[in-house]
Design a protein around this motif. Structure first.
Motif, PDB file in Angstrom:
ATOM      1  N   LEU A   1       0.851  -1.179   0.000  1.00 48.90           N
ATOM      2  CA  LEU A   1       0.000   0.000   0.000  1.00 48.90           C
ATOM      3  C   LEU A   1       0.893   1.237   0.000  1.00 48.90           C
ATOM      4  N   ASP A   2       0.312   2.361  -0.363  1.00 46.12           N
ATOM      5  CA  ASP A   2       1.024   3.635  -0.289  1.00 46.12           C
ATOM      6  C   ASP A   2       0.883   4.148   1.142  1.00 46.12           C
ATOM      7  N   VAL A   3       1.859   3.794   1.984  1.00 48.15           N
ATOM      8  CA  VAL A   3       1.783   4.088   3.411  1.00 48.15           C
ATOM      9  C   VAL A   3       2.816   5.140   3.766  1.00 48.15           C
ATOM     10  N   LYS A   4       2.375   6.152   4.497  1.00 51.25           N
ATOM     11  CA  LYS A   4       3.272   7.182   5.025  1.00 51.25           C
ATOM     12  C   LYS A   4       3.198   7.138   6.544  1.00 51.25           C
ATOM     13  N   VAL A   5       4.362   7.040   7.186  1.00 52.84           N
ATOM     14  CA  VAL A   5       4.434   6.973   8.636  1.00 52.84           C
ATOM     15  C   VAL A   5       4.962   8.294   9.168  1.00 52.84           C
TER      16      VAL A   5
ATOM     17  N   HIS B   1     -10.401  -4.112   2.056  1.00 50.47           N
ATOM     18  CA  HIS B   1     -11.578  -3.334   1.685  1.00 50.47           C
ATOM     19  C   HIS B   1     -11.286  -2.159   0.763  1.00 50.47           C
ATOM     20  N   ALA B   2     -10.037  -1.714   0.689  1.00 51.20           N
ATOM     21  CA  ALA B   2      -9.692  -0.598  -0.207  1.00 51.20           C
ATOM     22  C   ALA B   2      -8.233  -0.716  -0.605  1.00 51.20           C
ATOM     23  N   PRO B   3      -7.863  -1.768  -1.344  1.00 52.66           N
ATOM     24  CA  PRO B   3      -6.453  -2.080  -1.597  1.00 52.66           C
ATOM     25  C   PRO B   3      -5.674  -1.026  -2.371  1.00 52.66           C
ATOM     26  N   GLY B   4      -6.331  -0.103  -3.046  1.00 56.08           N
ATOM     27  CA  GLY B   4      -5.596   0.921  -3.807  1.00 56.08           C
ATOM     28  C   GLY B   4      -5.470   2.231  -3.070  1.00 56.08           C
ATOM     29  N   SER B   5      -5.806   2.260  -1.797  1.00 56.23           N
ATOM     30  CA  SER B   5      -5.842   3.511  -1.043  1.00 56.23           C
ATOM     31  C   SER B   5      -4.472   3.913  -0.534  1.00 56.23           C
ATOM     32  N   SER B   6      -4.341   5.224  -0.291  1.00 52.58           N
ATOM     33  CA  SER B   6      -3.160   5.743   0.411  1.00 52.58           C
ATOM     34  C   SER B   6      -3.478   5.780   1.906  1.00 52.58           C
TER      35      SER B   6
ATOM     36  N   GLY C   1      -9.647   5.930   1.040  1.00 49.99           N
ATOM     37  CA  GLY C   1     -10.773   5.224   0.437  1.00 49.99           C
ATOM     38  C   GLY C   1     -10.725   5.122  -1.062  1.00 49.99           C
ATOM     39  N   ALA C   2      -9.576   5.460  -1.658  1.00 52.68           N
ATOM     40  CA  ALA C   2      -9.502   5.467  -3.120  1.00 52.68           C
ATOM     41  C   ALA C   2      -9.603   4.069  -3.726  1.00 52.68           C
ATOM     42  N   GLY C   3      -9.300   3.034  -2.998  1.00 52.54           N
ATOM     43  CA  GLY C   3      -9.273   1.688  -3.566  1.00 52.54           C
ATOM     44  C   GLY C   3     -10.511   0.862  -3.277  1.00 52.54           C
ATOM     45  N   LYS C   4     -11.584   1.474  -2.864  1.00 49.18           N
ATOM     46  CA  LYS C   4     -12.775   0.697  -2.516  1.00 49.18           C
ATOM     47  C   LYS C   4     -13.312  -0.116  -3.684  1.00 49.18           C
ATOM     48  N   ARG C   5     -13.140   0.384  -4.884  1.00 50.05           N
ATOM     49  CA  ARG C   5     -13.662  -0.348  -6.038  1.00 50.05           C
ATOM     50  C   ARG C   5     -12.954  -1.674  -6.260  1.00 50.05           C
ATOM     51  N   ASP C   6     -11.728  -1.806  -5.699  1.00 52.88           N
ATOM     52  CA  ASP C   6     -10.961  -3.047  -5.854  1.00 52.88           C
ATOM     53  C   ASP C   6     -11.030  -3.928  -4.609  1.00 52.88           C
ATOM     54  N   ALA C   7     -12.035  -3.704  -3.764  1.00 47.59           N
ATOM     55  CA  ALA C   7     -12.124  -4.432  -2.498  1.00 47.59           C
ATOM     56  C   ALA C   7     -12.213  -5.932  -2.725  1.00 47.59           C
ATOM     57  N   VAL C   8     -11.571  -6.679  -1.813  1.00 51.40           N
ATOM     58  CA  VAL C   8     -11.639  -8.136  -1.834  1.00 51.40           C
ATOM     59  C   VAL C   8     -12.930  -8.543  -1.138  1.00 51.40           C
ATOM     60  N   THR C   9     -13.762  -9.306  -1.811  1.00 47.56           N
ATOM     61  CA  THR C   9     -15.093  -9.607  -1.265  1.00 47.56           C
ATOM     62  C   THR C   9     -15.258 -11.051  -0.837  1.00 47.56           C
ATOM     63  N   ASP C  10     -14.245 -11.877  -1.014  1.00 47.67           N
ATOM     64  CA  ASP C  10     -14.423 -13.303  -0.732  1.00 47.67           C
ATOM     65  C   ASP C  10     -13.528 -13.805   0.394  1.00 47.67           C
ATOM     66  N   LEU C  11     -13.146 -12.899   1.315  1.00 46.58           N
ATOM     67  CA  LEU C  11     -12.334 -13.328   2.442  1.00 46.58           C
ATOM     68  C   LEU C  11     -13.159 -13.577   3.699  1.00 46.58           C
ATOM     69  N   GLY C  12     -14.442 -13.288   3.649  1.00 45.84           N
ATOM     70  CA  GLY C  12     -15.291 -13.527   4.820  1.00 45.84           C
ATOM     71  C   GLY C  12     -15.108 -12.448   5.864  1.00 45.84           C
ATOM     72  N   GLY C  13     -15.852 -12.562   6.963  1.00 47.88           N
ATOM     73  CA  GLY C  13     -15.779 -11.601   8.053  1.00 47.88           C
ATOM     74  C   GLY C  13     -14.579 -11.859   8.936  1.00 47.88           C
TER      75      GLY C  13
END
Length: 373
Positions: free
Chosen positions: A256-260, A291-296, A316-328
């Motif tokens: 992910l594009d992570v800034k610390v 849930h939002a793999p393309g997000s910063s 929240g930019a990556g919501k369209r690419d969310a993984v939906t089959d990993l369960g709760g």
């Protein structure tokens, strides 16, 4: 089955009662010399020691009655009273207080009555007072031993209960560790595998990069799981538990594009808050990956005087690419439990177009920081 120590005690008691009484009878010229009856009665008490653990009341009764018979026969006083004392003390300590006090008081009445009416010559009140004092000293000592053993047993039970409680907490802590390690890395592997399958024909270089990430993540999850599970093996070498000193590495591996960002007086914090902060950031990145793999993502650590604030915010930019089959999952409740266990708090919810997790962890004064690796 008779225990070996009871056999030893019985032999010692028999030797003491017989040999010492042999010596004690010479000054007591008014008492009858020992004969076969005397030796037999002196051996009854030691013989009852072999039975006192299985039948304490019966052994006490037989010993006391044998001692009374010995006294009534006119034999010398002295060590003959050793085994009755042992039986009274053991019976009371082992929980048979009624019989012990009953036979003790009955022996007191017997000795006073015997001295008053069945022996020649007057006996002063000092003699009777000495008998009373000695008997009550024996009973008081037995009561003290009983109370001491009960307190010791209660203390041992509390220690065992505390050990069970700590073991239960350790199992819960280990379950949380395994959840965080697996959830983060398996989610990362799943996302990258999906990416690799999607790009393997059109963009093989990007697919190769995703597969390389999967290889690294799988290695990391095995290493962290080994570190957690090594706790179960006594004496096994163990890598230091993941903490904030590995936060930058976690950000680099998250895909992910992570800034610390760190603010305040950046320093080493105690082990509990250090591990909890790391796991909260890890779980938050896992949720973003799912849930939002393309997000910063912006990770903020604020070091206060007595608190450590951790904030993880994605756009929240990556919501369209969310993984939906990993369960709760149990991510947010687990993070909240970690914070609460340390006396802190955690909130999680939507923020602008994305999502924010904010935790405040107290840093207790005087707590030993985690050793650096």
């Amino acid at each position: 089955m008779v225990e070996r120590r009871d056999v030893v005690h019985a032999i010692v008691a028999a030797v003491v009662q017989v040999v010492a009484t042999e010596g004690a009878q010479y000054p007591q010229t008014e008492r009858a010399p020992l004969d076969w009856r005397g030796y037999l009665l002196l051996l009854v008490g030691p013989l009852m020691i072999l039975w006192m653990r299985r039948r304490p009341v019966a052994a006490l009764t037989v010993t006391v009655l044998a001692t009374w018979a010995y006294v009534l026969c006119g034999f010398a006083f002295g060590p003959a009273f050793l085994t009755p004392i042992i039986m009274i003390v053991y019976s009371l300590v082992s929980g048979h207080r009624g019989p012990a006090w009953g036979w003790g008081l009955a022996s007191l009445v017997f000795m006073i009555g015997y001295s008053t009416w069945l022996t020649p010559g007057p006996h002063s009140w000092l003699h009777h007072a000495g008998v009373v004092a000695f008997l009550f000293l024996v009973l008081t000592f037995a009561e003290w031993m009983r109370a001491f053993r009960e307190r010791r047993a209660e203390k041992a039970e509390k220690a065992a209960e505390e050990e069970r409680r700590q073991a239960s907490e350790e199992r819960l802590s280990m379950a949380q560790e395994l959840h965080d390690v697996l959830a983060h890395n398996i989610s990362l592997i799943h996302v990258q595998a999906s990416t690799a399958l999607h790009l393997i024909e059109s963009h093989p270089e990007q697919a190769r990069s995703a597969l390389s990430t999967i290889k690294t993540a799988s290695k990391d999850v095995l290493s962290e799981m080994r570190g957690v599970l090594d706790v179960l093996r006594e004496g096994a070498p163990r890598n230091p538990t993941a903490g904030l000193d590995r936060l930058d590495d976690l950000a680099d591996r998250s895909c992910l594009d992570v800034k610390v960002v760190r603010t305040g007086e950046v320093r080493q914090v105690p082990h509990g808050p250090d591990r909890a902060a790391y796991r909260i950031v890890q779980e938050s990145l896992t949720n973003v990956t799912r849930h939002a793999p393309g997000s910063s993502v912006l990770v903020c650590l604020d070091y206060g005087d007595d608190t450590l604030s951790v904030t993880v915010t994605d756009d929240g930019a990556g919501k369209r690419d969310a993984v939906t089959d990993l369960g709760g999952g149990n991510g947010i409740p687990g993070m909240r439990e970690r914070a609460s266990a340390l006396g802190g708090s955690l909130t999680a919810g939507p923020h602008d177009a994305g999502f924010r997790v904010a935790a405040t962890l107290p840093i207790p004064a005087g707590e030993t920081p985690k050793e650096s690796s």
